[in-house]
Design a protein around this motif. Structure first.
Motif, PDB file in Angstrom:
ATOM      1  N   CYS A 284      10.665   0.090  22.104  1.00 19.21           N
ATOM      2  CA  CYS A 284       9.478   0.234  21.259  1.00 19.21           C
ATOM      3  C   CYS A 284       8.915  -1.122  20.866  1.00 19.21           C
ATOM      4  CB  CYS A 284       9.811   1.060  20.023  1.00 19.21           C
ATOM      5  SG  CYS A 284      10.122   2.808  20.360  1.00 19.21           S
ATOM      6  N   GLN A 285       9.780  -2.070  20.549  1.00 14.85           N
ATOM      7  CA  GLN A 285       9.319  -3.412  20.207  1.00 14.85           C
ATOM      8  C   GLN A 285       8.571  -4.049  21.372  1.00 14.85           C
ATOM      9  OE1 GLN A 285      12.621  -5.774  18.779  1.00 14.85           O
ATOM     10  NE2 GLN A 285      12.909  -4.525  16.952  1.00 14.85           N
ATOM     11  N   ALA A 286       9.091  -3.874  22.594  1.00 10.32           N
ATOM     12  CA  ALA A 286       8.432  -4.439  23.768  1.00 10.32           C
ATOM     13  C   ALA A 286       7.058  -3.808  23.989  1.00 10.32           C
ATOM     14  CB  ALA A 286       9.312  -4.237  24.999  1.00 10.32           C
ATOM     15  N   LEU A 287       6.952  -2.508  23.768  1.00 14.34           N
ATOM     16  CA  LEU A 287       5.657  -1.835  23.929  1.00 14.34           C
ATOM     17  C   LEU A 287       4.657  -2.284  22.862  1.00 14.34           C
ATOM     18  CD1 LEU A 287       6.908   1.765  24.762  1.00 14.34           C
ATOM     19  CD2 LEU A 287       5.696   0.232  26.310  1.00 14.34           C
ATOM     20  N   HIS A 288       5.128  -2.423  21.630  1.00 17.14           N
ATOM     21  CA  HIS A 288       4.232  -2.852  20.548  1.00 17.14           C
ATOM     22  C   HIS A 288       3.781  -4.301  20.762  1.00 17.14           C
ATOM     23  CE1 HIS A 288       4.857   0.863  18.571  1.00 17.14           C
ATOM     24  NE2 HIS A 288       6.031   0.594  18.024  1.00 17.14           N
ATOM     25  N   ALA A 312      10.401   5.642  10.840  1.00 17.38           N
ATOM     26  CA  ALA A 312       9.939   5.003   9.614  1.00 17.38           C
ATOM     27  C   ALA A 312       8.611   4.272   9.822  1.00 17.38           C
ATOM     28  CB  ALA A 312      10.997   4.030   9.108  1.00 17.38           C
ATOM     29  N   ARG A 313       7.849   4.131   8.760  1.00 16.81           N
ATOM     30  CA  ARG A 313       6.580   3.402   8.769  1.00 16.81           C
ATOM     31  C   ARG A 313       6.712   2.121   7.951  1.00 16.81           C
ATOM     32  NH1 ARG A 313       6.151   7.433  12.382  1.00 16.81           N
ATOM     33  NH2 ARG A 313       3.989   8.057  12.753  1.00 16.81           N
ATOM     34  N   ASP A 314       5.898   1.112   8.311  1.00 15.92           N
ATOM     35  CA  ASP A 314       5.887  -0.118   7.526  1.00 15.92           C
ATOM     36  C   ASP A 314       4.911   0.028   6.367  1.00 15.92           C
ATOM     37  OD1 ASP A 314       3.320  -0.478   8.545  1.00 15.92           O
ATOM     38  OD2 ASP A 314       3.918  -1.998  10.003  1.00 15.92           O
ATOM     39  N   ALA A 315       4.689  -1.075   5.642  1.00 11.44           N
ATOM     40  CA  ALA A 315       3.849  -1.014   4.444  1.00 11.44           C
ATOM     41  C   ALA A 315       2.420  -0.616   4.752  1.00 11.44           C
ATOM     42  CB  ALA A 315       3.883  -2.365   3.729  1.00 11.44           C
ATOM     43  N   ARG A 316       1.979  -0.838   5.998  1.00  8.80           N
ATOM     44  CA  ARG A 316       0.612  -0.478   6.388  1.00  8.80           C
ATOM     45  C   ARG A 316       0.554   0.892   7.055  1.00  8.80           C
ATOM     46  NH1 ARG A 316      -1.806  -5.533   9.595  1.00  8.80           N
ATOM     47  NH2 ARG A 316      -3.617  -4.120   9.598  1.00  8.80           N
ATOM     48  N   GLY A 317       1.671   1.604   7.051  1.00 10.91           N
ATOM     49  CA  GLY A 317       1.704   2.939   7.618  1.00 10.91           C
ATOM     50  C   GLY A 317       1.889   2.976   9.113  1.00 10.91           C
ATOM     51  N   ARG A 318       2.260   1.855   9.731  1.00  9.65           N
ATOM     52  CA  ARG A 318       2.425   1.792  11.182  1.00  9.65           C
ATOM     53  C   ARG A 318       3.889   1.981  11.552  1.00  9.65           C
ATOM     54  NH1 ARG A 318      -0.291  -4.000  12.043  1.00  9.65           N
ATOM     55  NH2 ARG A 318       1.495  -4.367  10.663  1.00  9.65           N
ATOM     56  N   PRO A 319       4.197   2.558  12.715  1.00  8.50           N
ATOM     57  CA  PRO A 319       5.590   2.757  13.120  1.00  8.50           C
ATOM     58  C   PRO A 319       6.156   1.527  13.853  1.00  8.50           C
ATOM     59  CG  PRO A 319       4.128   3.886  14.648  1.00  8.50           C
ATOM     60  CD  PRO A 319       3.251   3.258  13.616  1.00  8.50           C
ATOM     61  N   PRO A 320       7.120   0.815  13.282  1.00 16.30           N
ATOM     62  CA  PRO A 320       7.755  -0.284  14.007  1.00 16.30           C
ATOM     63  C   PRO A 320       8.538   0.197  15.221  1.00 16.30           C
ATOM     64  CG  PRO A 320       8.220  -0.406  11.649  1.00 16.30           C
ATOM     65  CD  PRO A 320       7.625   0.935  11.919  1.00 16.30           C
ATOM     66  N   CYS A 321       8.980   1.441  15.182  1.00 13.27           N
ATOM     67  CA  CYS A 321       9.730   2.015  16.308  1.00 13.27           C
ATOM     68  C   CYS A 321       8.913   3.169  16.889  1.00 13.27           C
ATOM     69  CB  CYS A 321      11.117   2.446  15.858  1.00 13.27           C
ATOM     70  SG  CYS A 321      12.227   2.940  17.208  1.00 13.27           S
ATOM     71  N   ALA A 322       9.385   4.385  16.747  1.00 12.43           N
ATOM     72  CA  ALA A 322       8.721   5.528  17.384  1.00 12.43           C
ATOM     73  C   ALA A 322       7.611   6.102  16.516  1.00 12.43           C
ATOM     74  CB  ALA A 322       9.738   6.608  17.707  1.00 12.43           C
ATOM     75  N   THR A 323       6.649   6.720  17.185  1.00 10.92           N
ATOM     76  CA  THR A 323       5.511   7.329  16.498  1.00 10.92           C
ATOM     77  C   THR A 323       5.858   8.708  15.946  1.00 10.92           C
ATOM     78  OG1 THR A 323       4.122   6.241  18.163  1.00 10.92           O
ATOM     79  CG2 THR A 323       3.054   7.850  16.727  1.00 10.92           C
ATOM     80  N   ALA A 532      -5.176  10.960   8.526  1.00 12.35           N
ATOM     81  CA  ALA A 532      -4.809   9.582   8.856  1.00 12.35           C
ATOM     82  C   ALA A 532      -3.900   8.954   7.807  1.00 12.35           C
ATOM     83  CB  ALA A 532      -6.074   8.740   9.039  1.00 12.35           C
ATOM     84  N   GLY A 533      -4.157   9.222   6.539  1.00 14.00           N
ATOM     85  CA  GLY A 533      -3.349   8.595   5.499  1.00 14.00           C
ATOM     86  C   GLY A 533      -2.333   9.506   4.856  1.00 14.00           C
TER      87      GLY A 533
END
Length: 617
Positions: A284-288, A312-323, A532-533
């Motif tokens: 996932c990191q490589a794809l991001h 999990a989502r980061d502070a901006r609501g984005r997935p560091p790993c899977a969607t 979205a939110g």
């Protein structure tokens, strides 16, 4: 635009002409490259200290057949083959990855909350069973309201027919469906219609036939970890770095070279990896870090362990790993609710299935750490209360849940159709990402059975094993009953699973398709902008078959709490009267009437959906 993914494995075209070949074969001292189809020429490869065998041939080019010969005379295909036209036991073919000129280079994908998924198997989606034939059907799906198709695995497998989970050449699109360029044309056409395309990948095992890696690269597997398919793929032992790179490149290859919009990773709970950074996270990191910086790239997991941490989502609501993750919990609860079946793992959802279904709609996972009776009291899952509900891909049918039945019956053939439609209506108007299994949109009459095309010895063992597996069930205790289970290797089993597209416009089938299209249009127009939110779980109540669910959405323009979405559905016996009206504006109602006192009369299978603006009672 022409697109290619550079990788250290396989056959790569050189800028000045010719081809560079590379094979990791640390278990053998010498590998000979055989180039050509009829009378191949032999070329000794150079081995380095790390077990890589390499060779550059200035006269080789696209279309050339090649394979590798080991010291014992065994000839093997390239494990990173881009195409194996003569099946997985035959020679690989050099491919020019830039041959396809992409027509929709502007495509940047779609935000995940817009996703309405459609899972399909290329071989049975059409009579022809090809990439080209599937491409011709895409406009109808886009018009219906589908926004993403998810292709079952395409990694080349033995024989002409397979679900795809027995793939052994992860970079080679299955030749029985067409050429790599035909697959690219399918993806390209989908993008032109506004459709995302995801591909199902299998990183937990190789298929049982045609995997030659043990002969020259046993380091690809780690005997410390055993799986149902033998030694696990080596993600954490000696030589694991090269193995990990192989699959990271595979993920990037599909997204960059074929412009897929993301991956569905099969059964990650079966991946054995004790590394500090799990292989799923590294992929996932490589794809991001790569294509995900330029366009929307999504990763969907199948994970029986319900590990919310991968989502999990980061502070901006984005997935560091899977969607997102396939949500079997919702399926299982809905299956018990609509069919009454409680065998096997369905037993965990047999206690008040209306409430279980409501919990899944409101919270995503049903099991978030509580013990599972089916698993002998083992605790299952993690707390998912902080996840957006778009992190859950939910459905009433998948290839697994249909095809793993003895006869591959679809849910409308075994469940109460009115309740099935009501459950689907609940799902369509929820913040989950809904997914249909091909043909579900017109309630296809055809089954989806388990099929394969193995060699004779393995074929016999698979057929016997499948019948013995169902022998545990009361309905198949008799040998004569087991004998009626279709033979997975028979071509007739495969043919019976092909969709009958004449049903699309058949009056007996089109009514549901039209209703579904209208509901998807309402979802797209009124709800998707509010999804979205959305963060966190909703609330539910279930009593006497009557289900209420409420979700708080978001005002993404101002970062404030937004409207509340209310769902009312009746799965109990007979109609109920005097039901309190959910607050807000009516969005959708079916089999529901208002009575003179301002309350509702809700029939069995009735659904009522309302949207309440902030601050309104």
């Amino acid at each position: 635009m022409k697109q290619a993914h550079a990788m250290p494995f396989g056959a790569s075209l050189l800028a000045g002409g010719g081809v560079r070949f590379a094979l990791w074969a640390p278990a053998v001292d010498q590998v000979v490259l055989e180039l050509g189809a009829q009378q191949p020429a032999s070329h000794a490869m150079r081995r380095d200290a790390g077990g890589w065998h390499r060779l550059e041939l200035p006269d080789a080019g696209p279309g050339d057949a090649y394979r590798f010969r080991l010291p014992d005379g065994l000839r093997v295909p390239d494990p990173a083959s881009r195409f194996n036209p003569e099946d997985v036991h035959g020679a690989s073919q050099v491919i020019d990855p830039k041959a396809h000129a992409w027509q929709h280079a502007h495509w940047r994908g779609r935000p995940w909350e817009e996703a309405v998924l459609y899972e399909l198997h290329v071989g049975t989606f059409t009579v022809e069973g090809t990439y080209a034939a599937a491409r011709a059907r895409l406009p109808a799906l886009a018009e219906l309201g589908i926004t993403a198709i998810e292709l079952m695995p395409l990694a080349d497998f033995p024989g002409k027919r397979n679900w795809g989970y027995d793939g052994v050449l992860p970079f080679a699109p299955a030749a029985s469906y067409g050429t790599p360029d035909a697959l690219k044309a399918l993806v390209d056409a989908a993008h032109g219609l506004g459709l995302m395309v995801l591909i199902d990948v299998v990183y937990n095992h190789f298929g049982p036939e045609g995997n030659y890696l043990h002969a020259y690269c046993p380091q690809f597997f780690n005997p410390k970890h055993q799986t149902p398919w033998g030694s696990a793929i080596n993600y954490d032992g000696e030589g694991a770095r090269t193995v990990r790179d192989f699959f990271i490149h595979n993920a990037l290859y599909w997204v960059e070279e074929f412009r897929f919009d993301g991956l569905r990773m099969d059964a990650i709970h079966a991946i054995r990896d004790d590394s500090p950074l799990h292989i799923v996270q590294e992929i996932c990191q490589a794809l991001h870090a790569g294509p995900g910086q330029e366009r929307h790239v999504h990763v969907v997991l199948e994970n029986d362990a319900n590990q919310a941490s991968f989502l999990a989502r980061d502070a901006r609501g984005r997935p560091p790993c899977a969607t997102a993750q396939w949500n079997d919990d919702l399926h299982h609860a809905a299956h018990v609710l609509t069919t009454g079946e409680t065998d096997g793992y369905y037993a965990d959802y047999a206690d008040d299935p209306v409430a279980q279904f409501g919990r899944a709609l409101a919270q995503g996972f049903v099991y978030q750490g509580q013990p599972s009776a089916f698993r002998g009291g083992e605790r299952r899952g993690e707390d998912a209360s902080r996840l957006p509900l778009a992190a859950f891909v939910s459905y009433l049918q998948t290839h697994d849940q249909v095809g793993n039945r003895a006869f591959g019956e679809r849910i409308q053939a075994i469940g109460e159709v009115g309740l099935v439609r009501a459950a689907w209506t609940c799902l369509v108007f929820s913040p989950h990402v809904p997914m249909l299994f091909m043909g579900e949109e017109f309630e296809a009459s055809t089954p989806f059975q388990y099929f394969c095309d193995f060699g004779p010895e393995l074929a016999s063992a698979v057929a016997k094993g499948r019948r013995e597996e169902f022998g545990r069930f009361k309905a198949f205790a008799d040998e004569a009953a087991r004998a009626r289970i279709p033979d997975p290797n028979a071509e007739s089993t495969f043919m019976a699973s092909k969709l009958r597209w004449e049903e699309w416009d058949d009056p007996l089938h089109e009514a549901w398709r039209i209703q579904l299209g209208e509901m998807l249009a309402l979802r797209r127009q009124r709800l998707v902008p509010l999804f979205a939110g959305q963060r966190g779980a909703g609330r539910f109540q279930a009593e006497d078959g009557l289900l209420r669910v409420a979700w708080t959405l978001a005002d993404t323009t101002r970062g404030l709490e937004g409207p509340r979405l209310h769902l009312l559905a009746h799965f109990g016996e007979g109609p109920v009267e005097g039901v309190a009206l959910p607050p807000g504006e009516l969005l959708y109602a079916n089999a529901v009437e208002r009575d003179g006192s301002g309350t509702l009369r809700v029939a069995r299978g009735g659904v009522f959906v309302a949207l309440q603006e902030p601050g309104l009672a």
